[in-house]
Design a protein around this motif. Sequence first.
Motif, PDB file in Angstrom:
ATOM      1  N   GLY A  53       0.797  -1.218   0.000  1.00  0.00           N
ATOM      2  CA  GLY A  53       0.000   0.000   0.000  1.00  0.00           C
ATOM      3  C   GLY A  53       0.822   1.256   0.000  1.00  0.00           C
ATOM      4  N   ILE A  54       2.080   1.172  -0.440  1.00  0.00           N
ATOM      5  CA  ILE A  54       2.965   2.339  -0.472  1.00  0.00           C
ATOM      6  C   ILE A  54       2.722   3.097  -1.779  1.00  0.00           C
ATOM      7  N   VAL A  55       2.508   4.390  -1.669  1.00  0.00           N
ATOM      8  CA  VAL A  55       2.222   5.200  -2.852  1.00  0.00           C
ATOM      9  C   VAL A  55       3.516   5.863  -3.342  1.00  0.00           C
ATOM     10  N   PRO A  56       3.576   6.243  -4.618  1.00  0.00           N
ATOM     11  CA  PRO A  56       4.797   6.849  -5.161  1.00  0.00           C
ATOM     12  C   PRO A  56       5.154   8.165  -4.461  1.00  0.00           C
ATOM     13  N   LEU A  57       6.422   8.514  -4.549  1.00  0.00           N
ATOM     14  CA  LEU A  57       6.895   9.771  -3.982  1.00  0.00           C
ATOM     15  C   LEU A  57       6.205  10.934  -4.679  1.00  0.00           C
ATOM     16  N   PRO A  58       5.536  11.812  -3.947  1.00  0.00           N
ATOM     17  CA  PRO A  58       4.845  12.942  -4.589  1.00  0.00           C
ATOM     18  C   PRO A  58       5.828  14.006  -5.061  1.00  0.00           C
ATOM     19  N   GLU A  59       5.396  14.809  -5.992  1.00  0.00           N
ATOM     20  CA  GLU A  59       6.241  15.889  -6.493  1.00  0.00           C
ATOM     21  C   GLU A  59       6.540  16.915  -5.407  1.00  0.00           C
ATOM     22  N   SER A  60       5.575  17.148  -4.530  1.00  0.00           N
ATOM     23  CA  SER A  60       5.757  18.108  -3.438  1.00  0.00           C
ATOM     24  C   SER A  60       4.886  17.667  -2.270  1.00  0.00           C
ATOM     25  N   LEU A  61       5.121  18.284  -1.118  1.00  0.00           N
ATOM     26  CA  LEU A  61       4.345  17.991   0.082  1.00  0.00           C
ATOM     27  C   LEU A  61       3.630  19.257   0.537  1.00  0.00           C
ATOM     28  N   PRO A  62       2.442  19.111   1.123  1.00  0.00           N
ATOM     29  CA  PRO A  62       1.710  20.295   1.595  1.00  0.00           C
ATOM     30  C   PRO A  62       2.491  21.016   2.692  1.00  0.00           C
ATOM     31  N   PRO A  63       2.411  22.331   2.750  1.00  0.00           N
ATOM     32  CA  PRO A  63       3.047  23.068   3.845  1.00  0.00           C
ATOM     33  C   PRO A  63       2.544  22.570   5.198  1.00  0.00           C
ATOM     34  N   GLY A  64       3.439  22.512   6.157  1.00  0.00           N
ATOM     35  CA  GLY A  64       3.086  22.035   7.488  1.00  0.00           C
ATOM     36  C   GLY A  64       3.247  20.544   7.662  1.00  0.00           C
ATOM     37  N   SER A  65       3.675  19.825   6.609  1.00  0.00           N
ATOM     38  CA  SER A  65       3.834  18.375   6.680  1.00  0.00           C
ATOM     39  C   SER A  65       5.010  17.979   7.572  1.00  0.00           C
ATOM     40  N   LEU A  66       4.903  16.776   8.149  1.00  0.00           N
ATOM     41  CA  LEU A  66       6.026  16.119   8.805  1.00  0.00           C
ATOM     42  C   LEU A  66       6.513  15.020   7.870  1.00  0.00           C
ATOM     43  N   LEU A  67       7.780  15.056   7.509  1.00  0.00           N
ATOM     44  CA  LEU A  67       8.374  14.056   6.629  1.00  0.00           C
ATOM     45  C   LEU A  67       9.290  13.183   7.468  1.00  0.00           C
ATOM     46  N   VAL A  68       8.956  11.901   7.583  1.00  0.00           N
ATOM     47  CA  VAL A  68       9.662  10.995   8.490  1.00  0.00           C
ATOM     48  C   VAL A  68      10.540  10.036   7.688  1.00  0.00           C
ATOM     49  N   LEU A  69      11.835  10.001   8.034  1.00  0.00           N
ATOM     50  CA  LEU A  69      12.791   9.074   7.423  1.00  0.00           C
ATOM     51  C   LEU A  69      13.202   8.040   8.466  1.00  0.00           C
ATOM     52  N   PRO A  70      12.586   6.853   8.477  1.00  0.00           N
ATOM     53  CA  PRO A  70      13.016   5.810   9.414  1.00  0.00           C
ATOM     54  C   PRO A  70      14.362   5.225   8.999  1.00  0.00           C
ATOM     55  N   GLY A  71      15.019   4.574   9.947  1.00  0.00           N
ATOM     56  CA  GLY A  71      16.268   3.900   9.637  1.00  0.00           C
ATOM     57  C   GLY A  71      16.042   2.553   8.973  1.00  0.00           C
ATOM     58  N   VAL A  72      17.131   1.951   8.545  1.00  0.00           N
ATOM     59  CA  VAL A  72      17.073   0.634   7.918  1.00  0.00           C
ATOM     60  C   VAL A  72      17.973  -0.325   8.690  1.00  0.00           C
ATOM     61  N   THR A  73      17.770  -1.603   8.444  1.00  0.00           N
ATOM     62  CA  THR A  73      18.458  -2.604   9.244  1.00  0.00           C
ATOM     63  C   THR A  73      19.959  -2.657   8.965  1.00  0.00           C
ATOM     64  N   ASP A  74      20.381  -2.309   7.756  1.00  0.00           N
ATOM     65  CA  ASP A  74      21.800  -2.297   7.406  1.00  0.00           C
ATOM     66  C   ASP A  74      22.054  -1.075   6.529  1.00  0.00           C
ATOM     67  N   SER A  75      22.324   0.038   7.163  1.00  0.00           N
ATOM     68  CA  SER A  75      22.460   1.288   6.411  1.00  0.00           C
ATOM     69  C   SER A  75      23.733   1.329   5.574  1.00  0.00           C
ATOM     70  N   THR A  76      24.717   0.491   5.880  1.00  0.00           N
ATOM     71  CA  THR A  76      25.923   0.454   5.066  1.00  0.00           C
ATOM     72  C   THR A  76      25.631  -0.110   3.683  1.00  0.00           C
ATOM     73  N   ARG A  77      24.587  -0.924   3.579  1.00  0.00           N
ATOM     74  CA  ARG A  77      24.239  -1.546   2.300  1.00  0.00           C
ATOM     75  C   ARG A  77      22.956  -0.982   1.707  1.00  0.00           C
ATOM     76  N   LEU A  78      21.928  -0.782   2.543  1.00  0.00           N
ATOM     77  CA  LEU A  78      20.606  -0.445   2.028  1.00  0.00           C
ATOM     78  C   LEU A  78      20.460   1.029   1.653  1.00  0.00           C
ATOM     79  N   PHE A  79      21.417   1.867   2.017  1.00  0.00           N
ATOM     80  CA  PHE A  79      21.407   3.249   1.541  1.00  0.00           C
ATOM     81  C   PHE A  79      22.218   3.410   0.252  1.00  0.00           C
ATOM     82  N   ASP A  80      22.708   2.287  -0.296  1.00  0.00           N
ATOM     83  CA  ASP A  80      23.441   2.318  -1.557  1.00  0.00           C
ATOM     84  C   ASP A  80      22.693   1.569  -2.654  1.00  0.00           C
ATOM     85  N   THR A  81      21.381   1.514  -2.541  1.00  0.00           N
ATOM     86  CA  THR A  81      20.552   0.826  -3.521  1.00  0.00           C
ATOM     87  C   THR A  81      19.915   1.845  -4.472  1.00  0.00           C
TER      88      THR A  81
END
Length: 305
Positions: A53-81
Amino acid sequence: MKTDVWFVMLPGVLALDLTGPAEAFALAAEHFTLHYIGPEPEVATSLGLTIGGIVPLPESLPPGSLLVLPGVTDSTRLFDTPQAEAIRRWLTRLQPAVQRGDISLVCICSGALLAARAGLMHGVQCTTHHDVLARLKAAAPGAIVKDNRIFVEDNGIWTSAGITSGIDLALHLIHRLCGPRVALEVAREMVVWFRRSGDDPQLSPWLRYRNHIHPAIHRVQDLLAANPQAAWSLEGIAACAHVSSRHLTRLFQQHLGISVRDYLEQLRLALAEQCLLQGQGVEQAATTAGFSSPRQLYRARQRVS
Protein backbone atom coordinates in the motif's frame (compact mmCIF):
# COMPACT_ATOMS: atom_id res chain seq x y z
CA MET A 1 -6.87 21.03 10.43
CA LYS A 2 -4.89 17.78 10.44
CA THR A 3 -1.13 17.55 9.99
CA ASP A 4 0.05 15.25 7.21
CA VAL A 5 2.75 12.78 8.28
CA TRP A 6 4.68 11.17 5.42
CA PHE A 7 6.70 8.02 6.16
CA VAL A 8 9.37 7.26 3.56
CA MET A 9 9.60 3.51 3.01
CA LEU A 10 12.78 1.71 1.96
CA PRO A 11 13.48 -2.04 1.78
CA GLY A 12 14.82 -3.20 5.12
CA VAL A 13 13.13 -0.42 7.08
CA LEU A 14 13.53 -0.97 10.82
CA ALA A 15 10.09 -2.04 11.94
CA LEU A 16 10.09 -0.19 15.26
CA ASP A 17 11.55 2.96 13.71
CA LEU A 18 8.43 2.96 11.54
CA THR A 19 5.68 1.50 13.68
CA GLY A 20 6.63 3.18 16.98
CA PRO A 21 6.18 6.77 15.76
CA ALA A 22 3.36 5.75 13.40
CA GLU A 23 1.34 4.21 16.24
CA ALA A 24 1.85 7.33 18.36
CA PHE A 25 0.57 9.61 15.58
CA ALA A 26 -2.25 7.16 14.75
CA LEU A 27 -3.47 7.27 18.35
CA ALA A 28 -3.92 11.01 17.85
CA ALA A 29 -5.76 10.38 14.57
CA GLU A 30 -8.02 13.41 14.93
CA HIS A 31 -4.91 15.56 14.58
CA PHE A 32 -2.82 13.63 12.03
CA THR A 33 -3.19 11.91 8.66
CA LEU A 34 -0.59 9.24 7.92
CA HIS A 35 0.87 8.47 4.48
CA TYR A 36 3.39 5.83 3.39
CA ILE A 37 5.46 6.75 0.34
CA GLY A 38 8.40 5.32 -1.54
CA PRO A 39 9.81 4.22 -4.88
CA GLU A 40 8.22 0.74 -4.64
CA PRO A 41 4.63 -0.32 -3.81
CA GLU A 42 5.77 -2.73 -1.08
CA VAL A 43 8.88 -3.32 1.02
CA ALA A 44 10.20 -6.00 3.35
CA THR A 45 10.91 -4.75 6.86
CA SER A 46 13.74 -5.68 9.21
CA LEU A 47 11.50 -8.46 10.55
CA GLY A 48 10.93 -10.00 7.14
CA LEU A 49 7.31 -8.85 7.06
CA THR A 50 6.17 -7.15 3.87
CA ILE A 51 4.32 -3.83 3.99
CA GLY A 52 2.23 -2.87 0.98
CA GLY A 53 0.00 0.00 0.00
CA ILE A 54 2.97 2.34 -0.47
CA VAL A 55 2.22 5.20 -2.85
CA PRO A 56 4.80 6.85 -5.16
CA LEU A 57 6.89 9.77 -3.98
CA PRO A 58 4.84 12.94 -4.59
CA GLU A 59 6.24 15.89 -6.49
CA SER A 60 5.76 18.11 -3.44
CA LEU A 61 4.35 17.99 0.08
CA PRO A 62 1.71 20.29 1.60
CA PRO A 63 3.05 23.07 3.85
CA GLY A 64 3.09 22.03 7.49
CA SER A 65 3.83 18.37 6.68
CA LEU A 66 6.03 16.12 8.81
CA LEU A 67 8.37 14.06 6.63
CA VAL A 68 9.66 11.00 8.49
CA LEU A 69 12.79 9.07 7.42
CA PRO A 70 13.02 5.81 9.41
CA GLY A 71 16.27 3.90 9.64
CA VAL A 72 17.07 0.63 7.92
CA THR A 73 18.46 -2.60 9.24
CA ASP A 74 21.80 -2.30 7.41
CA SER A 75 22.46 1.29 6.41
CA THR A 76 25.92 0.45 5.07
CA ARG A 77 24.24 -1.55 2.30
CA LEU A 78 20.61 -0.45 2.03
CA PHE A 79 21.41 3.25 1.54
CA ASP A 80 23.44 2.32 -1.56
CA THR A 81 20.55 0.83 -3.52
CA PRO A 82 18.68 2.30 -6.51
CA GLN A 83 15.65 2.84 -4.23
CA ALA A 84 17.73 4.82 -1.72
CA GLU A 85 19.25 6.85 -4.54
CA ALA A 86 15.77 7.72 -5.83
CA ILE A 87 14.80 8.95 -2.37
CA ARG A 88 18.05 10.90 -2.02
CA ARG A 89 17.35 12.77 -5.26
CA TRP A 90 13.77 13.39 -4.17
CA LEU A 91 14.93 14.78 -0.81
CA THR A 92 17.38 17.08 -2.57
CA ARG A 93 14.50 18.55 -4.58
CA LEU A 94 12.60 19.14 -1.33
CA GLN A 95 15.55 20.89 0.32
CA PRO A 96 14.29 24.45 -0.33
CA ALA A 97 10.93 23.64 1.30
CA VAL A 98 12.71 22.15 4.32
CA GLN A 99 15.02 25.15 4.65
CA ARG A 100 12.07 27.56 4.43
CA GLY A 101 10.33 25.65 7.21
CA ASP A 102 7.41 24.62 5.00
CA ILE A 103 8.19 20.98 5.83
CA SER A 104 9.53 19.55 9.09
CA LEU A 105 12.02 16.73 8.57
CA VAL A 106 12.00 13.92 11.15
CA CYS A 107 14.90 11.45 10.97
CA ILE A 108 14.71 8.27 13.03
CA CYS A 109 17.97 6.44 13.75
CA SER A 110 20.07 5.99 10.58
CA GLY A 111 17.52 7.95 8.55
CA ALA A 112 19.74 10.94 9.34
CA LEU A 113 22.41 9.40 7.09
CA LEU A 114 20.09 9.52 4.09
CA ALA A 115 19.20 13.12 4.86
CA ALA A 116 22.91 13.91 5.12
CA ARG A 117 23.56 12.37 1.70
CA ALA A 118 20.84 14.63 0.30
CA GLY A 119 22.67 17.67 1.68
CA LEU A 120 20.10 18.48 4.35
CA MET A 121 22.40 18.35 7.38
CA HIS A 122 24.97 21.02 6.58
CA GLY A 123 25.20 23.41 9.53
CA VAL A 124 22.43 21.54 11.36
CA GLN A 125 22.61 20.31 14.95
CA CYS A 126 21.67 16.64 14.80
CA THR A 127 22.12 13.17 16.28
CA THR A 128 21.56 9.52 15.45
CA HIS A 129 22.00 6.08 17.00
CA HIS A 130 25.26 5.90 18.93
CA ASP A 131 26.61 3.19 16.61
CA VAL A 132 26.10 5.46 13.57
CA LEU A 133 27.44 8.77 14.91
CA ALA A 134 30.87 8.47 13.28
CA ARG A 135 29.33 7.71 9.89
CA LEU A 136 26.96 10.67 10.21
CA LYS A 137 29.91 12.95 10.92
CA ALA A 138 31.68 11.58 7.84
CA ALA A 139 28.59 11.91 5.63
CA ALA A 140 27.95 15.50 6.73
CA PRO A 141 31.23 17.16 7.78
CA GLY A 142 29.41 20.48 8.10
CA ALA A 143 26.82 19.10 10.51
CA ILE A 144 26.97 19.77 14.26
CA VAL A 145 26.59 16.19 15.47
CA LYS A 146 25.55 15.77 19.10
CA ASP A 147 26.68 12.65 20.90
CA ASN A 148 24.54 10.72 23.36
CA ARG A 149 21.25 12.56 22.81
CA ILE A 150 17.74 11.14 22.51
CA PHE A 151 16.70 13.67 19.89
CA VAL A 152 17.76 17.08 18.61
CA GLU A 153 15.85 19.85 16.82
CA ASP A 154 17.37 22.56 14.68
CA ASN A 155 15.28 24.85 12.46
CA GLY A 156 12.58 22.30 11.76
CA ILE A 157 14.91 19.32 11.31
CA TRP A 158 14.46 16.67 13.97
CA THR A 159 16.87 13.77 14.42
CA SER A 160 16.64 10.96 16.96
CA ALA A 161 18.69 8.05 18.21
CA GLY A 162 16.17 5.60 16.82
CA ILE A 163 14.33 2.49 17.99
CA THR A 164 12.30 3.54 21.07
CA SER A 165 13.57 7.12 20.94
CA GLY A 166 11.46 7.50 17.81
CA ILE A 167 8.44 7.13 20.08
CA ASP A 168 9.87 9.77 22.43
CA LEU A 169 10.27 12.16 19.52
CA ALA A 170 6.77 11.43 18.20
CA LEU A 171 5.29 12.15 21.63
CA HIS A 172 7.28 15.36 21.83
CA LEU A 173 5.97 16.46 18.43
CA ILE A 174 2.41 15.58 19.47
CA HIS A 175 2.92 17.64 22.62
CA ARG A 176 4.19 20.58 20.57
CA LEU A 177 1.51 20.42 17.87
CA CYS A 178 -1.51 19.28 19.90
CA GLY A 179 -0.76 20.15 23.52
CA PRO A 180 0.17 18.19 26.66
CA ARG A 181 -3.25 16.59 27.17
CA VAL A 182 -3.18 14.79 23.82
CA ALA A 183 0.44 13.72 24.28
CA LEU A 184 -0.30 12.35 27.74
CA GLU A 185 -3.32 10.43 26.47
CA VAL A 186 -1.22 8.84 23.73
CA ALA A 187 1.59 8.00 26.18
CA ARG A 188 -0.88 6.34 28.54
CA GLU A 189 -2.47 4.36 25.74
CA MET A 190 0.96 3.14 24.65
CA VAL A 191 1.92 2.46 28.30
CA VAL A 192 4.87 4.82 27.87
CA TRP A 193 4.69 6.49 31.23
CA PHE A 194 8.02 8.25 31.22
CA ARG A 195 8.58 10.46 28.17
CA ARG A 196 12.23 11.32 27.73
CA SER A 197 13.33 14.75 26.59
CA GLY A 198 15.85 15.52 23.89
CA ASP A 199 18.51 16.31 26.48
CA ASP A 200 18.32 12.87 28.06
CA PRO A 201 21.31 10.63 27.28
CA GLN A 202 20.88 7.67 24.93
CA LEU A 203 22.60 5.48 27.48
CA SER A 204 20.72 6.07 30.72
CA PRO A 205 22.09 4.97 34.12
CA TRP A 206 20.07 1.77 33.72
CA LEU A 207 22.24 0.85 30.71
CA ARG A 208 25.42 2.92 30.86
CA TYR A 209 27.26 0.81 33.45
CA ARG A 210 26.16 -2.63 32.28
CA ASN A 211 29.11 -3.38 30.01
CA HIS A 212 30.73 -5.92 32.33
CA ILE A 213 30.30 -9.59 33.26
CA HIS A 214 30.72 -9.57 37.06
CA PRO A 215 27.72 -11.40 38.57
CA ALA A 216 27.84 -9.70 41.99
CA ILE A 217 27.72 -6.23 40.43
CA HIS A 218 24.85 -7.26 38.16
CA ARG A 219 22.94 -8.51 41.21
CA VAL A 220 23.42 -5.14 42.90
CA GLN A 221 22.43 -3.22 39.78
CA ASP A 222 19.27 -5.29 39.35
CA LEU A 223 18.41 -4.71 43.00
CA LEU A 224 18.95 -0.95 42.93
CA ALA A 225 17.30 -0.41 39.54
CA ALA A 226 14.17 -2.20 40.72
CA ASN A 227 13.78 0.06 43.76
CA PRO A 228 16.14 3.07 43.69
CA GLN A 229 13.96 5.09 46.06
CA ALA A 230 14.46 2.65 48.95
CA ALA A 231 16.56 3.68 51.98
CA TRP A 232 19.59 1.65 50.97
CA SER A 233 22.73 1.37 53.10
CA LEU A 234 26.04 0.17 51.72
CA GLU A 235 26.01 -2.70 54.20
CA GLY A 236 22.52 -3.77 53.17
CA ILE A 237 23.39 -3.65 49.49
CA ALA A 238 26.57 -5.66 50.03
CA ALA A 239 24.69 -8.28 52.04
CA CYS A 240 22.26 -8.79 49.16
CA ALA A 241 25.25 -9.35 46.85
CA HIS A 242 26.85 -11.76 49.37
CA VAL A 243 30.07 -9.71 49.57
CA SER A 244 31.53 -7.35 52.13
CA SER A 245 30.98 -3.59 51.90
CA ARG A 246 34.68 -3.01 51.28
CA HIS A 247 34.82 -5.63 48.53
CA LEU A 248 31.70 -4.24 46.83
CA THR A 249 33.21 -0.76 46.87
CA ARG A 250 36.37 -2.10 45.21
CA LEU A 251 34.35 -4.01 42.60
CA PHE A 252 32.34 -0.94 41.59
CA GLN A 253 35.46 1.19 41.24
CA GLN A 254 37.31 -1.52 39.34
CA HIS A 255 34.57 -2.49 36.88
CA LEU A 256 32.41 0.65 36.65
CA GLY A 257 34.71 3.48 37.70
CA ILE A 258 32.02 4.82 40.03
CA SER A 259 31.08 4.38 43.69
CA VAL A 260 27.99 2.50 44.82
CA ARG A 261 26.62 5.73 46.29
CA ASP A 262 27.12 7.68 43.06
CA TYR A 263 25.56 4.90 40.98
CA LEU A 264 22.46 4.87 43.20
CA GLU A 265 22.29 8.65 43.06
CA GLN A 266 22.32 8.58 39.26
CA LEU A 267 19.42 6.11 39.26
CA ARG A 268 17.48 8.33 41.64
CA LEU A 269 18.25 11.43 39.61
CA ALA A 270 17.00 9.76 36.41
CA LEU A 271 13.80 8.72 38.21
CA ALA A 272 13.29 12.24 39.57
CA GLU A 273 13.71 13.74 36.08
CA GLN A 274 11.08 11.32 34.76
CA CYS A 275 8.70 12.37 37.54
CA LEU A 276 9.25 16.03 36.69
CA LEU A 277 8.47 15.32 33.03
CA GLN A 278 5.19 13.79 34.17
CA GLY A 279 4.27 17.07 35.80
CA GLN A 280 5.09 16.30 39.44
CA GLY A 281 6.35 19.15 41.59
CA VAL A 282 9.97 19.23 42.68
CA GLU A 283 9.21 18.16 46.24
CA GLN A 284 7.06 15.21 45.16
CA ALA A 285 9.59 14.16 42.50
CA ALA A 286 12.42 14.27 45.02
CA THR A 287 10.51 12.16 47.52
CA THR A 288 9.36 9.65 44.89
CA ALA A 289 12.94 9.15 43.72
CA GLY A 290 14.32 8.60 47.22
CA PHE A 291 15.89 12.00 47.91
CA SER A 292 15.36 13.39 51.39
CA SER A 293 14.50 16.87 50.10
CA PRO A 294 14.40 19.06 46.98
CA ARG A 295 17.74 20.48 48.15
CA GLN A 296 19.33 17.03 48.00
CA LEU A 297 17.89 16.58 44.49
CA TYR A 298 19.30 19.97 43.48
CA ARG A 299 22.74 19.05 44.81
CA ALA A 300 22.66 15.76 42.89
CA ARG A 301 21.84 17.69 39.72
CA GLN A 302 24.75 20.03 40.35
CA ARG A 303 27.17 17.13 40.72
CA VAL A 304 26.38 15.75 37.26
CA SER A 305 26.08 19.10 35.43
